[in-house]
Design a protein around this motif. Structure first.
Motif, mmCIF file in Angstrom:
data_model
loop_
_atom_site.group_PDB
_atom_site.id
_atom_site.type_symbol
_atom_site.label_atom_id
_atom_site.label_comp_id
_atom_site.label_asym_id
_atom_site.label_seq_id
_atom_site.Cartn_x
_atom_site.Cartn_y
_atom_site.Cartn_z
ATOM 1 N N ASP A 178 0.577 -1.254 -0.077
ATOM 2 C CA ASP A 178 0.047 -0.197 0.060
ATOM 3 C C ASP A 178 0.804 1.586 -0.047
ATOM 4 N N ALA A 255 -1.680 -0.612 -5.599
ATOM 5 C CA ALA A 255 -1.307 -0.343 -3.420
ATOM 6 C C ALA A 255 -1.347 1.738 -3.939
ATOM 7 N N LEU A 257 -3.435 3.566 -2.419
ATOM 8 C CA LEU A 257 -5.147 3.914 -1.223
ATOM 9 C C LEU A 257 -5.848 5.176 -1.431
#
Length: 287
Positions: A178, A255, A257
């Motif tokens: 992330d 990845a 967010l």
């Protein structure tokens, strides 16, 4: 494996004796220890071999004979498979008992005339696995896991091996999980956190901090808590290798967010800073 057992039932594997070291201090190619010039291997090449190898050995070749190509199976063009007998000089790393004499199979690069190189009497560094119940036999971890000792800085090699065995060794990175950029209160202020995937599942993250009027600062944290004083790893260290040789060149879209385009763009820009400062994971091995 059946072919190898036919060739020599007491020797396992198709791997080469390799010259390798514990901790190299530069990411660029290593200087050869004899004759100067540039080494044919880099820190990444050596780490690729040293990290998975239970044994790192220095030895002197006493006998090397080519195996009939018709009995070896596929071999890379310009290379030959050989049976090697060597005399152990030192065990740089490993807990297994090894004999004064060693036997193994290896692949070696032929000369420009298509001949075997003259290696009798040459000292080499070998990255290998033990053969259970046979202290005089080893199995190389890769076909080219045998290198002239002159290519390797032994002090640096010992450093790499020490890092490998340290309880604080950085985990093996397998990707990016992330990433999220959080802006600060001032223009140009903010922090991007990049959470990494690791082979063991242990935590690892990179924090990139931006302060107005200052270049971005970043570092790796390998625990649950982010280290506020973390800084970029020094090239030619295990931490550098784990990042530079494992991370993707650009931040994966999946990845991200945040759904805000501006925050996504800043996270990608901060990731690019990390990759630019890490530099290229250069490899020169032919296998």
């Amino acid at each position: 494996m059946r072919i190898q057992n036919r060739l020599n039932r007491r020797v396992l594997s198709t791997v080469t004796s390799a010259a390798i070291g514990v901790s190299l201090v530069v990411a660029a190619p290593l200087a050869a220890q004899q004759g100067g010039g540039e080494s044919p291997v880099t820190y990444a090449d050596l780490a690729d071999l040293a990290l998975p190898a239970p044994l790192t050995i220095t030895a002197e070749i006493r006998k090397m004979s080519q195996i009939d190509p018709s009995r070896t199976g596929p071999i890379k063009q310009g290379w030959a498979r050989v049976y090697v007998e060597a005399e152990t000089k030192s065990l740089l790393a490993g807990s297994s008992t090894i004999g004064e004499k060693l036997k193994y199979l290896a692949d070696v690069k032929l000369t420009s005339k298509g001949k075997l190189p003259k290696m009798k009497g040459q000292q080499v560094v070998i990255f290998a696995r033990p053969v259970p119940g046979r202290s005089d036999e080893i199995q190389l971890v890769a076909p080219d896991a045998q290198m002239p000792a002159a290519w390797v800085d032994t002090t640096s090699l010992r450093g790499l091996l020490s890092e490998k065995l340290s309880p604080d060794a950085p985990p093996e990175i397998t990707g990016v999980r992330d990433a999220l950029h959080t802006p600060g209160n001032l223009a140009g202020e903010g922090e991007t956190q990049i959470f990494l995937k690791t082979k063991t599942g242990s935590p690892a993250s990179i924090a990139v901090v931006r302060t107005p009027g200052q270049p971005p600062v970043w570092g790796l944290s390998t625990g649950e808590l982010v280290q506020i004083d973390a800084r970029p790893p020094r090239p030619g260290t295990l931490e550098w290798y784990r990042l530079a040789c494992s991370l993707p060149a650009t931040l994966p879209v999946e990845a991200q967010l945040s759904t805000d385009p501006r925050l996504r763009q800043q996270a990608s820009a901060d990731y690019a800073v990390v990759m630019q400062q890490l530099g290229t994971c250069q490899r020169k091995r032919e296998f």
